[in-house]
Scaffold this active site. Structure first.
Site, PDB file in Angstrom:
ATOM      1  N   ASP A 238      52.600  69.048  36.261  1.00 48.61           N
ATOM      2  CA  ASP A 238      51.733  69.852  37.117  1.00 48.61           C
ATOM      3  C   ASP A 238      50.553  70.335  36.273  1.00 48.61           C
ATOM      4  O   ASP A 238      50.717  71.206  35.415  1.00 48.61           O
ATOM      5  CB  ASP A 238      52.514  71.036  37.683  1.00 48.61           C
ATOM      6  CG  ASP A 238      51.693  71.858  38.662  1.00 48.61           C
ATOM      7  OD1 ASP A 238      50.503  71.536  38.865  1.00 48.61           O
ATOM      8  OD2 ASP A 238      52.245  72.836  39.218  1.00 48.61           O
TER       9      ASP A 238
ATOM     10  N   TYR B 286      34.388  75.445  45.354  1.00 47.59           N
ATOM     11  CA  TYR B 286      34.595  74.051  44.942  1.00 47.59           C
ATOM     12  C   TYR B 286      33.364  73.545  44.204  1.00 47.59           C
ATOM     13  O   TYR B 286      33.468  72.940  43.130  1.00 47.59           O
ATOM     14  CB  TYR B 286      34.863  73.184  46.178  1.00 47.59           C
ATOM     15  CG  TYR B 286      35.044  71.711  45.885  1.00 47.59           C
ATOM     16  CD1 TYR B 286      36.243  71.227  45.373  1.00 47.59           C
ATOM     17  CD2 TYR B 286      34.016  70.804  46.131  1.00 47.59           C
ATOM     18  CE1 TYR B 286      36.413  69.874  45.111  1.00 47.59           C
ATOM     19  CE2 TYR B 286      34.173  69.453  45.863  1.00 47.59           C
ATOM     20  CZ  TYR B 286      35.376  68.989  45.364  1.00 47.59           C
ATOM     21  OH  TYR B 286      35.536  67.640  45.104  1.00 47.59           O
TER      22      TYR B 286
ATOM     23  N   LYS C 193      33.044  72.306  40.184  1.00 45.20           N
ATOM     24  CA  LYS C 193      32.565  70.970  39.840  1.00 45.20           C
ATOM     25  C   LYS C 193      31.240  71.040  39.073  1.00 45.20           C
ATOM     26  O   LYS C 193      30.981  70.224  38.180  1.00 45.20           O
ATOM     27  CB  LYS C 193      32.400  70.122  41.109  1.00 45.20           C
ATOM     28  CG  LYS C 193      33.714  69.723  41.770  1.00 45.20           C
ATOM     29  CD  LYS C 193      34.519  68.785  40.899  1.00 45.20           C
ATOM     30  CE  LYS C 193      35.722  68.214  41.629  1.00 45.20           C
ATOM     31  NZ  LYS C 193      36.480  67.223  40.827  1.00 45.20           N
TER      32      LYS C 193
ATOM     33  N   THR D  87      39.703  58.935  50.899  1.00 43.80           N
ATOM     34  CA  THR D  87      40.960  59.257  50.229  1.00 43.80           C
ATOM     35  C   THR D  87      41.739  60.241  51.094  1.00 43.80           C
ATOM     36  O   THR D  87      41.203  60.772  52.080  1.00 43.80           O
ATOM     37  CB  THR D  87      40.698  59.909  48.856  1.00 43.80           C
ATOM     38  OG1 THR D  87      40.133  61.213  49.069  1.00 43.80           O
ATOM     39  CG2 THR D  87      39.756  59.063  48.007  1.00 43.80           C
TER      40      THR D  87
END
Length: 253
Positions: free
Chosen positions: A75, A162, A166, A197
């Site tokens: 993990d 997010y 990034k 995906t």
């Protein structure tokens, strides 16, 4: 009497086939599905030895039984577990950090914003740092690092945290690239747009639906894998500190 073929020489009509040497060993995260699985499959096809890290085994990856694939269940959200996993691995020539998660929400619309931000920062930034700090100092000259970023890192409504996690990869990649340039170790970011995906169907992104780019379809994971494979090759030795967008033209509109 017919002349015997010399010892150690191939018989006429049976030329020896030289097998190309392996490009080396690559450490790839997020191999259970999506972009990470596609990258692992591409590198195996290209002759790399691959050490794949993810929480679950890549059940949909045809190469799961490939003799050059070593899968390690870990993990990446758990810094201690990742440290233990890395301690038992041999040196690598390349690191590809493809593991990622997406949590969405506009300002004031979610009670989990802080927890989501911490989770994405841990996986995208801290785990990347942990991987590179472990692998690069003992990496031979001419090694490679590729971080999977996102076109969203420029900013996008509902994906602020997010995008921030990034975007942080750009600062890391450019800093590491200049530090490692004298050793010939390159560090680059591949930044995909909406890619076909399982993340596209993730219920956690229900409030922010992906838009099809001008090419009329989503980016294929194999296309991201192909660019990654090139950046790991000797032909890409002069490309470092760059963020390369693969978005099907989405950044043009």
């Amino acid at each position: 009497m017919a002349e015997r073929p010399a010892v150690g020489r191939p018989e006429v009509g049976r030329p020896e086939v030289e097998r190309p040497a392996s490009p080396g060993r690559a450490l790839v995260t997020g191999v259970s599905s999506g972009i990470g699985a596609a990258i692992a499959a591409r590198l195996l096809d290209d002759g790399w030895e691959v050490v794949g890290l993810s929480r679950t085994a890549p059940a949909t990856l045809p190469a799961i039984d490939h003799p050059a694939l070593r899968f390690v269940a870990v993990d990446l959200m758990d810094a201690g577990a990742l440290a233990n996993a890395l301690a038992g691995l041999p040196p690598v020539r390349a690191v590809v950090h493809a593991a990622g998660i997406l949590r969405v929400g506009r300002l004031g619309e979610t009670d989990s914003a802080t927890a989501d931000a911490r989770a994405m920062w841990r996986l995208h930034v801290e785990a990347a740092t942990q991987l590179v700090e472990h692998a690069v100092p003992v990496m031979e000259e001419g090694g490679r690092v590729v971080l999977i970023g996102s076109r969203t890192s420029d900013g996008s409504a509902g994906r602020g945290q997010y995008a921030a996690s990034k975007a942080a990869l750009s600062g890391l990649a450019r800093s590491w690239a200049i530090e490692q340039a004298p050793r010939g170790v390159t560090v680059n970011i591949v930044a995909p747009g909406a890619t076909d995906t399982p993340m596209l169907a993730d219920p956690n992104r229900a409030g922010v639906q992906p838009k099809r780019p001008p090419i009329g379809r989503f980016v294929k994971p194999e296309e991201v894998a192909a660019l990654t494979a090139f950046l790991l090759s000797d032909a890409a030795a002069s490309i470092t500190g760059q963020r390369i967008v693969v978005c099907g033209g989405a950044s043009l509109v």
